[in-house]
Design an enzyme around this catalytic site. Structure first.
Site, PDB file in Angstrom:
ATOM      1  N   ASP A  38       0.865  -1.156   0.000  1.00  0.00           N
ATOM      2  CA  ASP A  38       0.000   0.000   0.000  1.00  0.00           C
ATOM      3  C   ASP A  38       0.913   1.220   0.000  1.00  0.00           C
ATOM      4  OD1 ASP A  38      -2.219   1.637   0.477  1.00  0.00           O
ATOM      5  OD2 ASP A  38      -1.766   1.621   2.622  1.00  0.00           O
ATOM      6  N   THR A  54      -0.070   4.958   1.085  1.00  0.00           N
ATOM      7  CA  THR A  54      -0.238   5.890   2.190  1.00  0.00           C
ATOM      8  C   THR A  54      -0.175   5.162   3.526  1.00  0.00           C
ATOM      9  OG1 THR A  54      -1.758   6.974   0.726  1.00  0.00           O
ATOM     10  CG2 THR A  54      -1.609   7.825   2.957  1.00  0.00           C
ATOM     11  N   GLU A 100      -3.456  20.310   3.421  1.00  0.00           N
ATOM     12  CA  GLU A 100      -3.977  21.586   3.900  1.00  0.00           C
ATOM     13  C   GLU A 100      -3.385  21.936   5.242  1.00  0.00           C
ATOM     14  OE1 GLU A 100      -8.225  22.071   3.898  1.00  0.00           O
ATOM     15  OE2 GLU A 100      -7.793  23.362   2.196  1.00  0.00           O
ATOM     16  N   ASP A 152      -1.723  -0.707   5.794  1.00  0.00           N
ATOM     17  CA  ASP A 152      -2.035  -0.217   7.134  1.00  0.00           C
ATOM     18  C   ASP A 152      -3.507   0.073   7.349  1.00  0.00           C
ATOM     19  OD1 ASP A 152      -2.095   1.979   5.401  1.00  0.00           O
ATOM     20  OD2 ASP A 152      -1.888   3.324   7.105  1.00  0.00           O
ATOM     21  N   ASN A 205      -8.630  -0.504   3.890  1.00  0.00           N
ATOM     22  CA  ASN A 205      -8.702  -0.810   2.468  1.00  0.00           C
ATOM     23  C   ASN A 205      -7.673  -1.851   2.036  1.00  0.00           C
ATOM     24  OD1 ASN A 205      -6.728   0.971   3.096  1.00  0.00           O
ATOM     25  ND2 ASN A 205      -6.827   2.097   1.190  1.00  0.00           N
TER      26      ASN A 205
END
EC number: 7.6.2.1
Lengths: 1155, 368
Positions: A396, A398, A500, A817, A820
């Site tokens: 994965d 992220t 952000e 992690d 998903n």
């Protein structure tokens, strides 16, 4: 557990609809729903023995030995006493039972702990503390902040306005960000106990199921019906956050909760060693039958030729009427005698070894992460040696490769870049731990975690350069972050995407502190001065626009539009006068992208008051239409975001986890292929690919497959493959044949020297996974060094793993992690979960878990390799010793008239495997190291599957005439030979090895003398007929000479062979491998857009509505930018979220994490 | 095995309250012990030329002298063997063998002359040897009752089932029961030396001291002590093949009668292979310097009771001296010499191979 699951399922079958009435225990009890008591333990004190034994005898090996025991009880066949089988069998059963019992006890303890948690329940008019297990369906319970939800409950009311409450669902799906749940309007004012007492609504809903994101039901309250869905439900396992209290009504309890319904049986993973072991055992069984048949035939012949005449001294038994029948009986007798080739203790020993190896993984300090206080954990104990054979790693992105932490790294303001550090010779310096970071102490509100190294930017700010100021003002204004000021000056930002957060934090440190917001104002602290801007509109982000803007009125009364977005998009919207600046900035952006940074371009525009008035009217009217609202808004946004003035660009580092590039490089050297499967965007994924050196500019070609139709994808795949195979000139007419010709691309695989990479997105992958294309995809993927799949759903992740697993017959490992990744983790041979950051879902599904991706290197190259090596040595040696032990009987059969007479003392047979020889081989299996861990890590190519060795056993006869002496001599030789052999096979002699090897020999002699002592004979005359044999025979010098001779004869050939092997065919282990440097590639910049903004639509609306603001009551009306019916707004948002989650589970309520 | 992946404890792990209860969060850092970190000090033997080649040479150098020593010792042992089965017509015992009948009460004896070429010094051991006799057959081996032989009274009257079909005879239990005891070797062998005058001098044969001490004193015991065996064995019958009951095996010596008769004990210690020899008598050396058995002519007087021809068996009488390593056994010496030589030879071959390939892979071994 299984039984519970089944009974829960039974109820599920019977229950078609659930009726739950609030405050009516009697009514609800008539349905006999499950109470909130959970039980994951399997046994209780009484049922343990029968159930456990029943389970154990379901194993083939145990059943086999039970059968053997029965055979031994038949007098005509019995060639060995019953205890030779029952002692090991009982030992094995006891060890397993003890292990099962302790496991179950811990499960019981944890059940108890959960069952005894306290919860406040509304009983007869007052809130009372009750244990969790006492909670019934229909009860109304009160939850407080940071408490676990005790059961699946319908949210009735909460401390927050509109009956909102926030939950963290880390236990359920692994997401740590908060989610919003809302009570029905009709119940949301049930804040006090009297109202709750009177509440007598009835919920009719679906029966218990395991769908975490679906719920349908209706609330019948005073003749009105109210639909219920997932947004009204708090599931067991969630934690209440940022909400003082809430009330809820229990719908599902205990084992019927969605959490428990999801705890399905985990499929039992088998390793290839398991399979090898089973095959070997089958072969050995066949071999055993063969030996039995040979000896039985021998017996038949012998009986009819020789024994017929020997009846003078040895008459036949009554039933032994014919030689053939005698042969038949002999067959069974020999099956009993020779059963020692069947390794009864093998399975137990292998279990013990694996358990030991797992503990070594758990104990490894070098896989302990101190920041998160997490040690590596082997959650499954059965897969360790498989770690030594991994060929494909599916990762994965992220949270696994990256930390999901964004760091403001560089920026370009008005044609000037900041962020690099130069020494006195104007040379760019590498930023290290030691580099001084900029001192932000001039700003009392600065965030201490923020680090920036280029002092020039602060100087520029201090000089009040307008470009720099506007740049950070934009960052402080244009976002959807929520501030939380817990105490004066202690600001915490709740950002919905880490990008952000990083940008707003950067603005904060450079003196433009975003402090508070209301639905229509934003208050900044600009270089110490509090400035309040009026927020006129948020032009929200979406994936098509790839930008967001805000329109604010500053204290001076000017209206400004601030915009940030993908560079390509923003550049198109720029005013032509900005062209020069655009080129400079564009160059800077390329530089940033080349370093693997995520970039955004920033621009602003001064708005004319009148123009804005007109636009605003249109905007409000468009906001209220129901049809085509989105499209109309998009047109309006487009209209106003024109002629922007460029301010600059930001570069954010998507921080890789520590040591990721090194780990990947070193795994690549070990011939492990790494595929990245991510839900992220193509650009982001490729970006990360570059920054962890999976993609490099010096690669021959990076194929990007992004076709939208099957045909396009097919075309792209084919052409990529042809290019690799150098067959691109083949005419299109020959397509089909060609495709078939290189259907098995593996032939070519080895010969491809050039490096290719494949990047494929989710849409194309869906087409490429079609049966007619999957082979092409697989071949192509296997020709490439690097494969990156982006925008894939969890299901597709699992499919990709399945594809490789199914067609390549290679061991696969999946690491991830988040929730998903669960499907992929479960599908792969080995699943690894990253623990310590996100929720537990991935970890719970995994076989191994640790805190950092970089530990994968140690797990595979050190632990995996050792485990495999040890297991192979162990198996080889185990079979060797059993064969050596048993073949003596085969050989002896030819001398004793094939009568199934044993060579050894029966006690020796009983104890040989479990006492005399088991510990040294266990010690070897646990502690052996052919190569130290440093070297394993240093020379990754040592990681290659070991070859299986073959065993040979040599046995000699000797001249000793007495049978008992003969038995003792052979037995002693055997024990010595077997121990010497293990001595030679052990590469790493620890104290434990010494202790066990010497200990075994000592124990052998001790037991030998003890069992042949007068005392034992006196007590059990018939069981110990060997009295005095050891004393008499071991005092003979010639016996020792024979033992020495046999030992040397048995050991020397093996030694010579292994020496020759080392000399002539050295493996990497034997000779030092060529130094393989871990290549560190410095990447030159390349022209790629690296726009990335992991944002989701909808939050702008949330802010302007004021819905999520606790203090919003003060100014809830009169603001022009807001739609008055805020409840419709929330419904919109929820609808949109549901629509998204309908497409794929992956994004379900996970705005902070698009992966 | 674990049916559920759910663990309630983990549900607790993120509980913020849980950490507060414990005060300081307990570090999960694994202990830094050599054992847990797999850094136990260890000896790492590696098969290199430096260790393997010397090992081969050393084995060779040790084994060859031992082998030579063993061979010489074995050769110094004098051994004489004579077959008296009577399978051939020219054998003196041919008639006895041919006319053997279980029922006849008359004893047949035959005289087998032989010559010792060399004198036998020191103690001489006299063996009888049987061939093609399957004392190691499973049904034969187990056909005994060790409790009975150990003097157990209950086993005396009701022997173990293993003894079938020699468990009971004539309505009473057989003592000693079983096929082994039943087939007790019962030829009587006598040795005569024919001196220069032609007179037959009987050589004294010692019949005690031929069994192991443990067998005689621990494993085998008469029921009710050694006195008055007739009473002790009352109510039992003799094995079918025996001519006299067990308490008359050696009526003159109570220490050698009944179950503790040494001939019987020796027989009960079953042989491992179908061709075997068992110690029969010891000829003790004379106090004077004259050899125990001077060279010359001898006569073996056989009372032929034991039929072996039916299963093509052979009977032999063996005379042998012994050394520190036991009886004559040239095989052991030869084996040692062979193994030693092979090791030495292998050492040389491996040395050559090592030198030849040394240049090819001179890279260093991985430092461990």
């Amino acid at each position: 557990m299984e039984t519970q699951q089944e009974c829960a399922c039974d109820k599920l079958v019977r229950e078609e609809e659930r009726h739950v009435k609030a405050n009516a225990r009697d009514y609800n009890e008539s349905f006999s729903y499950a109470d909130n008591h959970i039980k994951t333990s399997k046994y209780n004190v009484l049922t343990f023995l029968p159930i456990n034994l029943f389970e154990q005898f379901q194993r083939v090996a145990n059943a086999y030995f039970l059968l053997l025991l029965i055979l031994q009880l038949i007098p005509g066949i019995s060639s060995l006493s019953w205890f030779t089988t029952i002692v090991p069998l009982v030992l094995v059963l006891v060890i397993t039972a003890v292990k099962d019992a302790t496991d179950d006890f811990f499960r019981y303890k944890s059940d108890q702990q959960v069952n005894n948690r306290q919860s406040q329940v509304l009983i007869s008019g007052s809130l009372q503390n009750e244990k969790w297990m006492k909670i019934r369906v229909g009860d109304i319970i009160k939850l407080e902040n940071n408490q676990f939800v005790a059961a699946d409950i319908l949210l009735l009311s909460s401390s927050e306005p509109y009956g909102l409450c926030y939950i963290e669902t880390a236990e359920l799906d692994g997401e740590t960000n908060l989610k919003v749940r809302q009570a029905l309007t009709i119940t949301s004012d049930f804040g006090d106990i009297s109202k709750l007492m009177d509440f007598d609504g009835e919920v009719i809903c679906e029966p218990p199921n395991n769908k975490l994101d679906k719920f349908t039901g209706t609330l019948h309250l005073r003749d009105s019906k109210h639909p219920l869905d997932n947004e009204n439900l708090l599931l067991r396992g969630c934690v209440l956050r940022n909400t003082e209290w809430c009330f809820g009504m229990v719908i599902f309890a205990g084992l019927q909760t969605k959490l428990m319904q999801n705890c399905g049986r985990t499929t039992f993973k088998r390793t290839s060693i398991d399979k090898l072991m089973n095959t070997l055992v089958l072969w050995i069984f066949a071999f055993l039958i063969c030996m039995g048949v040979v000896l039985a035939i021998g017996n038949t012949l012998w009986e009819s030729w020789t024994d017929r005449n020997f009846q003078v001294f040895l008459p036949w038994d009554d039933f032994q009427s014919s030689a053939v029948f005698s042969g038949f009986l002999t067959f069974w007798s020999y099956i009993i005698i020779l059963n020692t080739v069947m390794p009864i203790s093998l399975y137990v020993s292998v279990e013990v070894l694996r358990l030991g190896h797992s503990y070594f993984i758990n104990w490894d300090q070098r896989m302990y992460h101190s920041q998160t206080n997490t040690a590596a954990e082997a959650r499954t104990t059965t897969l360790n040696e498989e770690l030594g054979q991994v060929e494909y790693v599916f990762s994965d992105k992220t949270g696994t490769l990256t930390q999901n932490i964004m760091v403001f790294k560089k920026c370009s303001i008005n044609g000037q870049t900041y962020g690099d550090v130069y020494d006195e010779f104007k040379q760019k310096m590498e930023i290290t731990e030691k580099t001084d970071c900029v001192d932000f102490s001039f700003n009392p509100l600065y965030d201490r975690g923020f680090k920036f190294y280029d002092g020039r930017l602060v100087e520029a700010i201090k000089l009040e350069d307008p470009a720099e100021q506007d740049f950070f003002r934009l960052l402080a204004l244009c976002h959807t972050v929520m501030p939380e000021e817990k105490s004066e000056g202690h600001l915490v930002y709740q950002a919905q995407s880490p990008d952000e957060g990083a940008l707003v934090t950067a603005a904060r440190n450079f003196g433009f502190v975003f402090r508070t917001r209301t639905p229509e104002t934003i208050t900044l602290c600009e270089l110490g001065r509090a400035v309040t801007y009026q927020l006129l509109a948020i032009l929200d982000f979406n994936n098509v626009r790839k930008r967001m803007s805000v329109i604010v009125r500053n204290p001076q009364g000017q209206i400004k539009l601030y915009s940030k977005g993908a560079d390509t998009i923003i550049f198109d919207l720029l005013d032509p006068s900005n062209e020069d600046l655009m080129y400079t900035t564009s160059e800077h952006l390329n530089g940033f992208a080349g370093e693997g940074l995520r970039t955004l371009a920033l621009a602003y525009k001064d708005l004319d008051e009148d123009y804005f008035e007109v636009w605003m009217k249109k905007f409000i009217s468009a906001s209220t239409v129901i049809e085509n609202r989105e499209d109309q808004l998009a047109v309006l946004y487009e209209e106003i975001e024109q002629g922007l003035k460029l301010l600059g660009a930001t570069a954010i580092e998507d921080k890789l986890q520590d040591g990721v590039p090194e780990t990947i490089a070193s795994l690549a050297l070990a011939d492990i292929k790494i595929w990245v499967l991510t839900g992220d965007k193509l650009e982001t994924a490729m970006n990360i690919g570059y920054s962890c050196h999976m993609l490099r500019d010096d690669m021959n070609e990076v194929f990007v497959i992004s076709g939208h139709t099957l045909l396009e994808v097919q075309q792209q795949l084919r052409s990529a493959k042809e290019q690799i195979l150098g067959l691109s000139r083949v005419s299109s007419a020959g397509h089909v044949e060609k495709a078939e010709m290189f259907a098995d691309g593996s032939v070519y695989e080895e010969t491809i020297i050039a490096e290719y990479a494949l990047v494929i997105n989710g849409h194309s992958l869906a087409h490429a996974m079609e049966p007619q294309l999957e082979h092409v995809l697989l071949d192509l993927a296997c020709l490439c060094k690097t494969v990156i799949c982006c925008r894939v759903t969890p299901m597709q992740k699992a499919q990709v793993v399945e594809l490789v697993k199914g067609h390549k017959r290679a061991v696969t490992l999946a690491i991830g992690d988040g929730a998903n990744d669960v499907s992929m983790i479960k599908t792969a041979h080995i699943g690894v979960g990253i623990s310590g950051q996100e929720g537990m879902q991935a970890v719970l599904a995994s076989d191994y878990s640790f805190a950092q991706f970089r530990y994968l290197r140690r797990l595979l190259l050190v632990h995996g390799r050792w485990s495999y090596f040890r297991m192979c040595n162990f198996l080889w040696y185990f079979f060797y010793k059993n064969f050596a032990f048993t073949l003596v009987h085969f050989w002896y059969g030819f001398f004793c008239g094939f009568s199934a007479q044993t060579v050894y003392d029966q006690w020796f047979i009983t104890l040989f495997n479990i006492v005399y020889t088991s510990l040294p081989v266990l010690a070897m299996g646990l502690f052996d190291q052919d190569v130290s861990d440093q070297n394993s890590l240093h020379y990754p190519s040592l990681y290659k599957p070991g070859q299986s060795k073959t065993s040979s056993s040599t046995n000699d006869g000797s001249y000793i005439s007495d049978q008992q002496v003969f038995a003792v001599t052979i037995a002693t030789s055997l024990v010595i030979v077997v121990n010497v052999q293990i001595g030679l096979d052990t590469h790493y002699w620890t104290v434990v090895n010494h202790f066990f090897v010497w200990g075994s020999l000592i124990v052998y002699f001790a037991i030998l003398f003890a069992m042949q002592s007068d005392g034992m004979f006196g007590i059990f005359t018939s069981s110990f007929p060997f009295v005095g044999t050891a004393r008499n025979c071991l005092s003979e010098k010639s016996v020792w000479l024979v033992i020495l001779l046999t030992s040397v004869v048995c050991v020397v050939p093996g030694m010579a062979v292994s020496f020759l092997r080392v000399e002539l065919f050295p493996t990497l282990t034997d000779k030092g491998p060529q130094e393989q440097s871990l290549r560190r590639v410095r990447r030159t910049s390349s022209h790629r857009s690296a726009y990335a903004f992991s944002h989701q639509q909808g939050y702008g609306e949330l802010i302007t509505s004021g819905k999520n603001m606790k203090m919003s009551t003060a100014s809830s009306t009169g603001s022009p930018g807001r739609t008055p019916q805020s409840s419709t707004w929330i419904e919109n948002m929820l609808k949109r979220k549901n629509a998204v989650s309908g497409v794929s589970d992956e994004i379900t309520g996970a705005p902070a994490k698009t992966d | 095995m674990m049916a559920s992946s759910y663990n309630a404890k983990e549900e607790d792990a993120n509980h913020p309250g849980a950490a507060n209860h414990a005060g300081v969060v307990k570090s999960k850092k694994p202990d830094n012990t050599a054992f847990k970190q797999q850094r136990l000090p260890a000896w790492q033997p590696i098969l290199t030329a430096g260790t393997v080649l010397p090992a081969f040479f050393v084995i060779g150098l040790i084994f060859i002298p031992i082998g030579i020593g063993l061979y010489v010792t074995s050769n110094n042992i004098k051994e004489f063997e004579i077959d008296y089965t009577g399978a051939n017509i020219d054998n003196p015992c041919y008639n006895c063998a041919k006319n053997f009948s279980w029922n006849s009460t008359a004893q047949c004896s035959c005289i087998v002359p032989f010559t010792l070429e060399q004198p036998f010094e020191s103690n001489v051991f006299m063996y009888y040897g049987l061939s093609n006799f399957y004392q190691n057959h499973r049904r034969y081996v187990k056909s005994r009752d060790d409790s009975q032989l150990n003097g157990d009274r209950s086993a005396l009257t009701s022997p173990s089932k293993e003894c079938e079909p020699y468990r009971t005879g004539e309505g009473s239990p057989i003592a000693p029961c079983g096929a082994i005891a039943n087939s007790l070797f019962n030829d009587t062998l006598q040795l005569y030396h024919i001196d220069s005058n032609g007179t037959f001098n009987e050589i004294p044969l010692v019949k005690k001291g031929i069994a192991w001490w443990t067998d005689k004193h621990v494993k085998f015991r008469n029921p009710g002590g050694n006195n008055n065996l007739t009473v002790a064995f009352q109510g039992t019958s003799k094995p079918v093949n025996w001519r006299k009951p067990v308490f008359e095996l050696d009526p003159e010596d109570p220490e050698n009668n009944g179950f503790i008769n040494e001939d019987f004990i020796v027989w009960m210690r079953t042989a491992a292979l179908p061709t075997f020899r068992k110690l029969y008598r010891i000829i003790q050396k004379k106090p004077s310097t004259t050899p125990t058995l001077p060279s010359g002519k001898y006569v073996l007087n056989v009372t032929y009771n034991y039929p072996v021809l039916s299963f093509d068996g052979r009977k032999r009488m063996i005379l042998s001296t012994i050394s520190w390593m036991g009886g004559k056994n040239p095989f052991l010496g030869i084996a040692y010499i062979t193994v030693g030589s092979i090791c030495f030879f292998l050492g040389v071959v491996l040395l050559i191979i090592h030198h030849k390939y040394d240049n090819r892979n001179n890279s260093a071994d991985i430092p461990n």
